[in-house]
Design an enzyme around this catalytic site. Sequence first.
Site, PDB file in Angstrom:
ATOM      1  N   GLY A 285       0.796  -1.219   0.000  1.00  0.00           N
ATOM      2  CA  GLY A 285       0.000   0.000   0.000  1.00  0.00           C
ATOM      3  C   GLY A 285       0.825   1.264   0.000  1.00  0.00           C
ATOM      4  N   GLY A 287       4.085   1.449  -1.479  1.00  0.00           N
ATOM      5  CA  GLY A 287       4.997   1.594  -2.587  1.00  0.00           C
ATOM      6  C   GLY A 287       5.402   0.262  -3.178  1.00  0.00           C
ATOM      7  N   THR A 288       6.433   0.303  -4.050  1.00  0.00           N
ATOM      8  CA  THR A 288       6.912  -0.874  -4.771  1.00  0.00           C
ATOM      9  C   THR A 288       8.388  -1.079  -4.467  1.00  0.00           C
ATOM     10  OG1 THR A 288       5.337  -0.390  -6.538  1.00  0.00           O
ATOM     11  CG2 THR A 288       7.102  -1.929  -7.049  1.00  0.00           C
ATOM     12  N   VAL A 289       8.789  -2.351  -4.338  1.00  0.00           N
ATOM     13  CA  VAL A 289      10.189  -2.688  -4.059  1.00  0.00           C
ATOM     14  C   VAL A 289      10.768  -3.395  -5.283  1.00  0.00           C
ATOM     15  CG1 VAL A 289      11.787  -3.942  -2.568  1.00  0.00           C
ATOM     16  CG2 VAL A 289       9.720  -2.909  -1.599  1.00  0.00           C
ATOM     17  N   LYS A 303      13.262   0.708  -2.570  1.00  0.00           N
ATOM     18  CA  LYS A 303      11.851   0.950  -2.248  1.00  0.00           C
ATOM     19  C   LYS A 303      11.429   2.297  -2.825  1.00  0.00           C
ATOM     20  CE  LYS A 303       8.486   1.137   1.517  1.00  0.00           C
ATOM     21  NZ  LYS A 303       8.249   1.049   2.962  1.00  0.00           N
ATOM     22  N   ASP A 400       4.169  -2.215  12.180  1.00  0.00           N
ATOM     23  CA  ASP A 400       3.566  -3.097  11.183  1.00  0.00           C
ATOM     24  C   ASP A 400       4.273  -4.451  11.195  1.00  0.00           C
ATOM     25  OD1 ASP A 400       1.781  -3.860   9.231  1.00  0.00           O
ATOM     26  OD2 ASP A 400       2.896  -2.965   7.577  1.00  0.00           O
TER      27      ASP A 400
END
Length: 591
Positions: A285, A287-289, A303, A400
Amino acid sequence: MAVGCSTFAYLTIYSNTSGSIVGCVTQCVNMSMAIDEGHCSGKGCCEVDIPTGMTTATIQVATYLYCSYAFVVRNGYYLFSKDHLEKLPYQMFPVVFDWSVGNETCKESLSRGTNACKGNSTCVEAESGYGYRCQYNQGFEGNPYLHACTDINECDTQIHTCLSKDNCLNSIGSYSCFCPNGQSGNGSIIGGCHEKIHKNILPEIVTGAGLIAVFVGTCLLYLRYQKRKLTKLKEKFFKQNGGLILLQQLSTREESSRTTQIFTAEQLKKATNNYDDNLVVGRGGFGTVYKGLLENDKAVAIKKSKTVNPTQVEQFINEVIVLSQINHRNVVKLLGCCLETEVPLLVYEFVRNGTLFDFIHNENKRNNFNWENRLRVAAEAAGALSYLHSAASIPIVHRDVKSANILLDEDFTAKVSDFGTSRFIPRDQVALATMVQGTFGYLDPEYMQTSQLTEKSDVYSFGVVLAELLTGQKALSFERPEGNENLAIYFLSCLKENRLFEALQVGILNVDNKQQIVEVANVTAKCLRLKGEERPYIKEVAVELERIRQHLLLMSPSSKRYEHGSSSHQNTKCGSIGNDEEALLSLAYGR
């Protein structure tokens, strides 16, 4: 969108054969509290974006107070009002489906011969980043998914720009305008055609050459201007993202300056092959790695966040400084960052073996994930969290903790990762008031109710991870019986009903590790107490798990017997978990 007080809205999303859950929670103590009209800020109304790549979605909502609503709506259409807490004045909402074909990119589908686009059409990547679409070429029409698109006769359809149909000449995919015989000029404007005049063309050649020279010079100046503009834009982003603050902090912190590297946008763009989708190793939710390869052939994880709050730049830089100083073998190392892009990029060490979530729930990986490895990963992850809470220069609450954020290297060594939602809690403070963030199923119930974040919130989330390691069940699943969708509730009910061994994941139980499993279940029950003050500190949890693990190592001859053994106990009748069953239940429910 969710509207109501103390409302939990879940969207169960299925993509191919796998499922996932997103959702949000609203907070409001009573109907008289201050509400942000027109904004879903979490007070009475909350919202969450739907991930891409879904094939089926199901909405569910739960509440404790007043009326509650949950719905999917076109982005930007719904405006929240306090009156909606009593009655929502809508029966229907508009929804826009951003659809695409398949789950391959254009390049992949074309190379494999599975592309659905017919003749005279072009494959374009879907904006969602998932699949592709077919688009007919300019000058053609038809359905590019069913058959080859046909040429449009612009001259007959009157969509040309010529003076008349008689001045129009159709061609495949296009058309041209011409002048009548004996005339020259522009056949698309009135008065554009004129009689041909024979004259010396040398002046025209000279003029043309001059125009070309002017054009080339203008292009060179433009390219130089664009380069300067790009450089200024990078400088703007660098300052906007706190680059000057970071450099100042690094100059005063010798240790950080040695370990933290500031990467350029070109370095990371090259490392990821211009952020190739084939190098994506994780999406979330926030971002993208991407997996990247630096010029020294060092593999890294990059990231790329979706958004950044300009008001929290100083806090972001502080996080970079503090995280760069963390040197713990069970915490993913932050190597540096890039501030030249609109959204900052973080560069971490690359951990090759995937997530703990995969090893628990993927049957192919689970076969090699025995009880000894599970207990070691649990002890190492607890030790890492204990370091963050107690030994870091400023205590860090992860916020988290979940199995998907615990990575495993080739030796099954645990690496706690993803500090995108982490918060620093000064040593003179016990709690921090924040908007509730985290993952459903792992969220501390007390934190959800009070919005007061403490280190005990991480303890509860880690308790869910322990329950996940023991049972092999997901933290939130609607496949379990009603009332047991939440793994914490399901696990504690199994303890209450003396069904611990029945609830264990197939293959981890044998005659040698029963007592160790009961002891880990005991620790899990303590972590899952509803009241934070009754839970142990994570340092105590880490010490207890390490003690159990050392006891297992002392039993190494026995452990080798069951390391590769087949122990299918799922249907075995569950015996007593010990004479102190009532005491264990008291720990679980805080009595």
